[in-house]
Write a protein that holds these residues in place. Structure first.
Motif, PDB file in Angstrom:
ATOM      1  N   LEU A 127     -43.064  12.073   9.571  1.00 46.50           N
ATOM      2  CA  LEU A 127     -44.369  12.486   9.085  1.00 46.50           C
ATOM      3  C   LEU A 127     -44.956  13.559   9.989  1.00 46.50           C
ATOM      4  O   LEU A 127     -45.563  14.529   9.527  1.00 46.50           O
ATOM      5  N   PHE A 128     -44.742  13.374  11.269  1.00 51.40           N
ATOM      6  CA  PHE A 128     -45.250  14.342  12.247  1.00 51.40           C
ATOM      7  C   PHE A 128     -44.594  15.698  12.026  1.00 51.40           C
ATOM      8  O   PHE A 128     -45.239  16.740  12.141  1.00 51.40           O
ATOM      9  N   GLY A 129     -43.291  15.666  11.681  1.00 54.30           N
ATOM     10  CA  GLY A 129     -42.594  16.913  11.392  1.00 54.30           C
ATOM     11  C   GLY A 129     -43.247  17.634  10.223  1.00 54.30           C
ATOM     12  O   GLY A 129     -43.484  18.845  10.267  1.00 54.30           O
ATOM     13  N   ARG A 130     -43.590  16.854   9.191  1.00 55.24           N
ATOM     14  CA  ARG A 130     -44.227  17.471   8.023  1.00 55.24           C
ATOM     15  C   ARG A 130     -45.606  18.023   8.385  1.00 55.24           C
ATOM     16  O   ARG A 130     -46.020  19.090   7.924  1.00 55.24           O
ATOM     17  N   PHE A 131     -46.293  17.258   9.209  1.00 49.79           N
ATOM     18  CA  PHE A 131     -47.628  17.689   9.664  1.00 49.79           C
ATOM     19  C   PHE A 131     -47.521  19.021  10.409  1.00 49.79           C
ATOM     20  O   PHE A 131     -48.305  19.944  10.196  1.00 49.79           O
ATOM     21  N   ASN A 191     -54.716  15.358   5.662  1.00 50.32           N
ATOM     22  CA  ASN A 191     -54.146  14.212   4.958  1.00 50.32           C
ATOM     23  C   ASN A 191     -53.092  13.511   5.789  1.00 50.32           C
ATOM     24  O   ASN A 191     -53.149  12.299   6.016  1.00 50.32           O
ATOM     25  N   LEU A 192     -52.131  14.324   6.211  1.00 54.20           N
ATOM     26  CA  LEU A 192     -51.013  13.779   6.977  1.00 54.20           C
ATOM     27  C   LEU A 192     -51.502  13.163   8.286  1.00 54.20           C
ATOM     28  O   LEU A 192     -51.001  12.135   8.733  1.00 54.20           O
ATOM     29  N   LEU A 193     -52.488  13.827   8.867  1.00 55.90           N
ATOM     30  CA  LEU A 193     -52.976  13.358  10.165  1.00 55.90           C
ATOM     31  C   LEU A 193     -53.584  11.961  10.054  1.00 55.90           C
ATOM     32  O   LEU A 193     -53.305  11.091  10.882  1.00 55.90           O
ATOM     33  N   SER A 194     -54.371  11.744   8.997  1.00 56.97           N
ATOM     34  CA  SER A 194     -54.986  10.416   8.887  1.00 56.97           C
ATOM     35  C   SER A 194     -53.911   9.366   8.619  1.00 56.97           C
ATOM     36  O   SER A 194     -53.993   8.242   9.137  1.00 56.97           O
ATOM     37  N   MET A 197     -50.635   5.005  11.150  1.00 53.37           N
ATOM     38  CA  MET A 197     -49.307   4.539  11.532  1.00 53.37           C
ATOM     39  C   MET A 197     -49.236   4.245  13.032  1.00 53.37           C
ATOM     40  O   MET A 197     -48.591   3.296  13.468  1.00 53.37           O
ATOM     41  N   LEU A 198     -49.919   5.080  13.798  1.00 52.35           N
ATOM     42  CA  LEU A 198     -49.865   4.911  15.263  1.00 52.35           C
ATOM     43  C   LEU A 198     -50.485   3.592  15.707  1.00 52.35           C
ATOM     44  O   LEU A 198     -50.139   3.068  16.760  1.00 52.35           O
ATOM     45  N   THR A 199     -51.396   3.082  14.896  1.00 54.10           N
ATOM     46  CA  THR A 199     -52.049   1.836  15.318  1.00 54.10           C
ATOM     47  C   THR A 199     -51.054   0.680  15.364  1.00 54.10           C
ATOM     48  O   THR A 199     -51.327  -0.339  15.965  1.00 54.10           O
ATOM     49  N   GLU A 200     -49.899   0.867  14.729  1.00 54.29           N
ATOM     50  CA  GLU A 200     -48.940  -0.247  14.696  1.00 54.29           C
ATOM     51  C   GLU A 200     -48.041  -0.299  15.917  1.00 54.29           C
ATOM     52  O   GLU A 200     -47.326  -1.272  16.119  1.00 54.29           O
ATOM     53  N   ALA A 229     -53.693  17.322  16.784  1.00 56.17           N
ATOM     54  CA  ALA A 229     -54.950  17.063  16.076  1.00 56.17           C
ATOM     55  C   ALA A 229     -56.073  17.893  16.695  1.00 56.17           C
ATOM     56  O   ALA A 229     -56.911  18.460  15.977  1.00 56.17           O
ATOM     57  N   VAL A 230     -56.068  17.982  18.007  1.00 65.96           N
ATOM     58  CA  VAL A 230     -57.093  18.776  18.687  1.00 65.96           C
ATOM     59  C   VAL A 230     -56.955  20.244  18.301  1.00 65.96           C
ATOM     60  O   VAL A 230     -57.939  20.915  17.962  1.00 65.96           O
ATOM     61  N   ILE A 231     -55.714  20.727  18.345  1.00 64.31           N
ATOM     62  CA  ILE A 231     -55.472  22.127  17.979  1.00 64.31           C
ATOM     63  C   ILE A 231     -55.937  22.373  16.540  1.00 64.31           C
ATOM     64  O   ILE A 231     -56.561  23.394  16.237  1.00 64.31           O
TER      65      ILE A 231
END
Lengths: 307, 487
Positions: free
Chosen positions: A51-55, A69-72, A77-80, A108-110
């Protein structure tokens, strides 16, 4: 650590002014993804990195809608992952998970800078910060750390949150203060406090990182307001051309519009701008009798207690 | 950095003369009985006194003395004895046996007071820290903290607060302060729930110290502003609190409040705490400089501080003159000192004040001066010094640092005549604030007066006695009357 990030850092050091392409080309992202697949068999992790790759690809295309969208999705996912702050549990994949999560938040910051969203910046930065402070002994330092910290300092400066600016500054080691990205922000703050505004403005030409430009533009606006505030106190009057030059306008019309909007009390006549000075109220003609009576009574009361 | 000085000064003499052992032991036993009576009569004051006496005995402590004391106080073979005894260093086992033989027989098997057990932990911990056995000290303090969590008695509070302090101190000595942060927070919560104000005070300070150790000013301030505050119980803890508060406020640019806290901390600190006072003074000097004040020379000449404050003296000098070059050279010359004091970032902030002072001097001396001259006088080294000077002067005017106007056409700064200050309310306000200060000082002094606790009590008991006697007399009379009636 991605090679593209290193490359961008190198470019930053060598050029400085050069426009840097977005962090990652999609091809490189794919390579990294495969690398991760080799190192881990955890399906959840594989999914997240995919997913990160797509982001990343979307970020390169500047496709902000799909990015958000992808970021949220990614954040959910990261919470898991239990190895991430604040749990910091030991799992076999700790290093990879932490590194991935850190990169997600860095991007995300960028992204928030690109989208010019200061609130999102603050949020993402707060999420990212534990990876720099608390997780620094678990994963190797990120090459993006200083540019992002510098950006945050700049943001605080733009928002005029000087106290927080200094609180953040205290967290940095002496070696970090030498980093061009941090130094840039520190020097800006100094010039800003001194009042050397043209130094602040010329600093825009020497930004250490391309994403700094957004905040520098915001800072220019703040500086203009500061100059206007100082000028009306320091000068009795200014010629229109001087005023235009000082307030960094390219035409007299813009200046007139600015005066109309921000400082309607300034008077423009015969090619001059006159500043209406607030009349000094230093000389007191009246004796503040009520206040004096109150004070004297309180003295009497206190003295009575002593005697 | 601060209170450690007090501890480092104490050297542990290794020559334990045999005659000293029994007397020290005797002292310890007296202290133990003090703890016991304090515990039975629920008088916290006695236990506080026991702690004070122990600190005085610190130099004389040796392994055999403590070993035999433990035997005496806890009873050999008791559970607590086994728990605590493992932390004692086993270097002179031989001596120990001799002592235990005598005291073991004497020690009666009795119900063990928790106060006494905690006191033993404290004693052993003190000893370990003095012996520089920091890792053992860490283990011992952690064990004592674990034990403390299960106890909830007001008479232990005094001992507990001391234990917390040495717990944190032993971790600081080995550089692991971050490890115990969670634990300290939990302890603070427990202390708050139990209304143990002394421990709360101590733990809050320890937490602040913990955060500030890692420059986490944000967290420190968040905790400080949300933690419950009450009237200080211990002067030392209050001093520390003020110092930490001052530091936080300095970083957050609230200089006026910071100055107040730091100066108060420096004044309230006991004379013996030299290191602490030096730290307070260093910070106070910088804050005053940042406020645009120049500290008096006497500040730097305080007894025992001349050398430590030397770099700050030179810095003050540079700011006073308003010489940027001198300021830069001083900052570079003492860069190491400033870095270890962690005041480097504050000194960077001072640059702006140097320029201000320089500008003010110029403004006072000249009624009119060209901006180019201002730039050379301030030694602004930039690509466009005149433009820099112009905006700097403009900002100084807006901030009220100087009273002048700029004449753009002539390119010069024109100072205004300073008005008569006595035509304003200014003197009256200053006078009022001084009076208020004096009155406040008097009131605080009255509030701080302490009366010996017994005089009040005796008076009461005397009154009671009189009352009782009166009642008895009445009763006697009554009985006599009744007797009379009978007859």
């Amino acid at each position: 650590m991605s090679s593209a990030v290193v490359a961008s850092l190198l470019a930053m050091h060598s050029g400085g002014k050069k426009y840097l392409p977005a962090l990652q080309s999609s091809q490189q992202a794919e390579q990294k993804q495969q690398l991760w697949k080799v190192t881990t068999m955890d399906p959840k992790f594989a999914e997240a990195s995919q997913l990160f790759g797509r982001f990343n690809a979307a970020l390169t295309r500047n496709d902000f809608d799909s990015c958000t969208n992808l970021l949220s999705q990614l954040k959910v996912m990261l919470t898991e992952f239990k190895s991430l702050p604040p749990l910091f549990e030991k799992t076999p994949n700790t290093t990879h998970e932490l590194t991935l999560a850190r990169e997600v938040y860095e991007h995300a910051v960028i992204l928030s800078v690109k989208m010019e969203d200061q609130d999102a910046f603050e949020r993402d930065f707060c999420q990212l910060k534990p990876y720099y402070t608390d997780a620094c002994d678990r994963i190797p330092p990120s090459p993006q750390e200083y540019p992002i910290l510098g950006l945050n300092l700049l943001r605080l400066l733009v928002q005029n949150r000087i106290a927080e600016f200094h609180t953040e500054l205290e967290l940095l080691s002496p070696s970090a203060l030498e980093n061009p990205c941090i130094k840039h922000a520190v020097e800006l703050e100094q010039s800003f406090m001194e009042g050397a505004y043209n130094r602040v403005l010329s600093a825009r030409q020497t930004v250490p990182h391309q994403s700094f430009v957004y905040f520098m533009d915001l800072l220019a606006k703040t500086v203009r307001d500061e100059i206007a505030g100082c000028s009306e106190k320091a000068y009795d009057y200014l010629s229109i051309s001087d005023a235009r030059q000082m307030l960094l306008f390219s035409s007299d019309e813009q200046l007139m519009e600015y005066i109309k909007e921000e400082h309607p009390d300034w008077e423009v006549k015969t090619g001059m701008v006159f500043f209406q000075k607030a009349k000094e109220t230093a000389h007191s003609k009246e004796i503040p009798s009520l206040q004096l009576i109150n004070q004297t009574l309180s003295y009497a009361r206190e003295l009575e207690r002593i005697v | 950095m601060t209170r450690e000085v007090e501890m480092k000064d104490r050297t542990t003499p290794s020559n334990s003369v045999s005659s000293a052992i029994p007397s020290t032991l005797q002292h310890l036993k007296e202290i133990a009985s003090l703890v016991e009576t304090g515990s039975y009569s629920k008088e916290v004051r006695r236990i506080a006194r026991a702690v004070r006496l122990t600190i005085a005995l610190r130099k004389k402590l040796t392994t055999p003395v403590i070993a035999s004391f433990l035997d005496h106080a806890l009873g050999q073979g008791s559970e607590a004895h086994i728990r605590i005894f493992v932390y004692l260093p086993k270097d002179d086992e031989h001596d120990m046996e001799v002592d235990t033989a005598t005291s073991a027989n004497l020690a009666p098997v009795k119900h063990l007071l928790p106060e006494l057990e905690i006191y033993c932990y404290l004693l052993v911990l003190l000893f370990l820290i003095d012996q520089k056995r920091y890792n053992e000290a860490k283990a011992c303090s952690s064990a004592s903290i674990a034990r403390l969590k299960t106890l909830n008695r007001r008479t232990i509070d005094v001992l507990a607060s001391r234990l917390y302090f040495y717990y944190s101190y032993s971790y600081e000595l080995t550089g692991d302060l971050a490890e115990i942060r969670g634990n300290l927070l939990a302890l603070h919560r427990i202390a708050t729930l139990r209304h143990d104000e002394l421990s709360q005070e101590t733990l809050l300070n320890l937490l602040l110290r913990n955060y500030l150790h890692y420059n986490l000013y944000d967290q420190a301030e968040k905790l400080r502003s949300k933690a419950p505050r009450f009237e200080a119980h211990s002067n030392q803890q209050f001093c520390r609190y003020l110092f930490y508060l001052g530091k936080i406020r300095t970083i957050q640019l609230e200089y006026t409040d910071a100055k107040e806290s730091l100066l108060q901390a420096a004044r309230k600190a006991p004379v013996a705490a030299r290191g602490f006072r030096i730290q307070c003074n260093k910070w106070a000097i910088i804050v005053r400089l940042l406020l645009g004040e120049i500290p008096e020379r006497t500040v730097f000449m305080q007894k025992g501080m001349e050398n430590a404050l030397r770099p700050y003296f030179e810095l003050t000098n540079a700011v006073r003159i308003g010489d940027l070059e001198l300021f830069k050279s001083v900052a570079e010359k003492f860069a190491n000192t400033f870095n270890t004091d962690r005041t480097h970032n504050l000194i960077v902030r001072l640059r702006h004040n140097v320029i201000r002072t320089g500008l003010r001097n110029i403004s006072i001396s000249y009624s009119q001066i060209s901006l180019a001259d201002v730039a050379t006088k301030l030694r602004l080294d930039s690509s466009n010094p005149v433009a820099d000077a112009e905006s700097i002067v403009a900002k100084a005017i807006r901030d009220g640092a100087i009273d002048a106007t700029i004449d753009r056409a002539k390119g010069c700064m024109v100072s205004k005549e300073s008005g008569d200050i006595y035509s304003t309310n200014e003197p009256q306000i200053a006078f009022n604030s001084r009076i208020a200060f004096c009155l406040n000082m008097h009131n605080e002094a009255v509030r701080a007066l302490r009366f010996p606790p017994n005089t009040h009590k005796e008076k009461e008991s005397a009154e009671k006695r009189r009352e009782r006697q009166q009642q008895e007399q009445e009763l006697a009379k009554h009985i006599a009357e009744e007797d009379d009636d009978d007859f």
